[in-house]
Design an enzyme around this catalytic site. Sequence first.
Site, PDB file in Angstrom:
ATOM      1  N   ASP A 245      -4.205  -0.800  -1.206  1.00 32.40           N
ATOM      2  CA  ASP A 245      -5.402  -1.031  -2.021  1.00 32.40           C
ATOM      3  C   ASP A 245      -6.473  -1.697  -1.159  1.00 32.40           C
ATOM      4  OD1 ASP A 245      -7.121  -1.692  -4.401  1.00 32.40           O
ATOM      5  OD2 ASP A 245      -5.400  -0.830  -5.411  1.00 32.40           O
ATOM      6  N   HIS A 268      -8.231   0.600   0.878  1.00 24.00           N
ATOM      7  CA  HIS A 268      -9.477   1.060   0.256  1.00 24.00           C
ATOM      8  C   HIS A 268     -10.689   0.402   0.918  1.00 24.00           C
ATOM      9  CE1 HIS A 268      -7.390   2.171  -3.818  1.00 24.00           C
ATOM     10  NE2 HIS A 268      -6.893   2.818  -2.795  1.00 24.00           N
TER      11      HIS A 268
END
Length: 411
Positions: A245, A268
Amino acid sequence: MRFSYFLAYSLASLLSASAVSLENDNPVGASITLPRYNLLPRLPWSNHKHHKDNWGNRVEKDRKRITIRSSRNDHDDISADFLWALKKANHGGLVHLQKGKKYLIGKNLDLTFLNDVCVKLNGEVKFTNDIQDVKIYGSGVTNCNGQAWWDGFSGAEIPDPKNKYFRPILVLTDNATNIEVSGLHLKDSPCWTTFFVRSKNVVFDDVYIDAVSTNASTLPKNTDGFYSLNVDGLTVTNTRVNVGDDCFSPKPNTTSIFVKNLWCNGTHGVSMGSIGQYPGVKDYISNAWIENVTQLNGQNGARLKDIRIENTHAPVVLNQCYFNVNEMTCAAYLSKVNITNVIFLNVSGTRSGKNGKVVADHTCSPGATCNGIHLEDINLTSPAGSPSQIVCDNIQGDIGVDCIPASEADD
Ligand SMILES: *[C@@H]1O[C@H](CO)[C@@H](O)[C@H](O)[C@H]1NC(C)=O
Ligand SMILES: *[C@@H]1O[C@H](CO)[C@@H](O)[C@H](O)[C@H]1NC(C)=O
Ligand SMILES: *[C@@H]1O[C@H](CO)[C@@H](O)[C@H](O)[C@H]1NC(C)=O
Ligand SMILES: *[C@@H]1O[C@H](CO)[C@@H](O)[C@H](O)[C@H]1NC(C)=O
Ligand SMILES: *[C@@H]1O[C@H](CO)[C@@H](O)[C@H](O)[C@H]1NC(C)=O
Ligand SMILES: *[C@@H]1O[C@H](CO)[C@@H](O)[C@H](O)[C@H]1NC(C)=O
Ligand SMILES: *[C@@H]1O[C@H](CO)[C@@H](O)[C@H](O)[C@H]1NC(C)=O
Ligand SMILES: *[C@@H]1O[C@H](CO)[C@@H](O)[C@H](O)[C@H]1NC(C)=O
């Protein structure tokens, strides 16, 4: 101060250095060692001066040192011994978890009492993987056994009311001041790896964070490296993050951010936000300096200075629509988040080609102020062909490079 990490300091007043007697309620295998000067007779001419750390607390050699037995196997829970040690070490002591030993924590520990404690973590702290409602967790070369949580959570989203997994966060601070974590490996957090709430002056240096799923059908979901809310002073240096993430993602009301030499893989990216998520609530992120970020194999790249990006879907992104919101909904509900004075300097590398030739996307909402956006020394290439394209919508003023509206981009 609530602090669920094992390495806690606070601006507590020091205990005087006078005698601490050995007690006999020690659990099996535990020991307490007093600092050397405590064992010497106190002669009138002895002049032991305490050295102080940068918060005015005792340095390691002047602290009472507590050790506990390690776990014999992966079911040998030493939570009670550990809690005992932290209580003994509170107000100026040190708990030493020794090299080559494993300490299994299977219970939720209430560490709200921590005040001026050091934990020297050379061993491994491991958490059990029973899926249950656990809230606090944390430690250094810490194996949080996240796989079982990721498998159980698979397919769910945090805001989903049917989600029944309240996954633990590896490092959580709330209402804490002066937190410093260095040299540790934070492994496989079930949910966010770190989360700082209402805290001041949090410093991470030389930390390795990873969360990699061994189950091809489940993602290490929401295992963000750094997460913050209402924090003043967040410094992350010389740190590597290998998670599924966000790498570094300050959330509302994070101010005075300093990031340098951050390496992110498979993440991310570095994201400022979400901010402005709740109508009528004023959120801000300000005063951020982010330098020398290496971003590999990611979704989004990042901001500011000396950023090297490889194989990343959207290297430079500034937008006001996120999280399962389609473009029409986004256009109908205008964001009021203002973005001012954001500079992207010296960003180079390649993108994955997933978004065609677009290498940078700056889309502001027509309802907000977006100015002072400046790009300089941007050299991003796309395998989809050249020239690469930079998108800008609803930005006031010149952004320093040629850009086109999203409607003209070929992606
Ligand atoms: C924060 O901690 C201080 C002491 O350090 C305490 O006085 C205060 O009540 C705490 N605030 C909250 C909201 O818990
Ligand atoms: C992988 O995760 C899925 C989804 O939770 C689960 O059904 C499956 O048993 C897991 N596989 C292994 C090998 O643990
Ligand atoms: C940039 O960060 C990397 C680690 O990601 C480090 O190896 C390198 O030395 C840093 N560069 C500078 C100029 O500090
Ligand atoms: C980086 O992430 C990729 C997957 O995205 C993985 O295959 C690779 O092993 C990772 N590299 C390192 C050094 O961790
Ligand atoms: C951010 O700070 C402002 C002003 O102090 C406050 O009104 C707002 O509720 C805070 N936002 C969040 C998400 O806590
Ligand atoms: C730009 O960033 C690269 C690393 O990606 C670095 O080697 C170089 O020195 C930087 N250039 C300037 C002008 O800061
Ligand atoms: C955003 O900027 C506009 C125009 O300058 C201003 O009226 C508005 O108050 C700002 N919004 C916030 C949340 O600061
Ligand atoms: C841009 O980067 C490519 C390699 O990614 C390099 O060949 C080229 O010389 C760079 N251009 C400039 C202007 O720095």
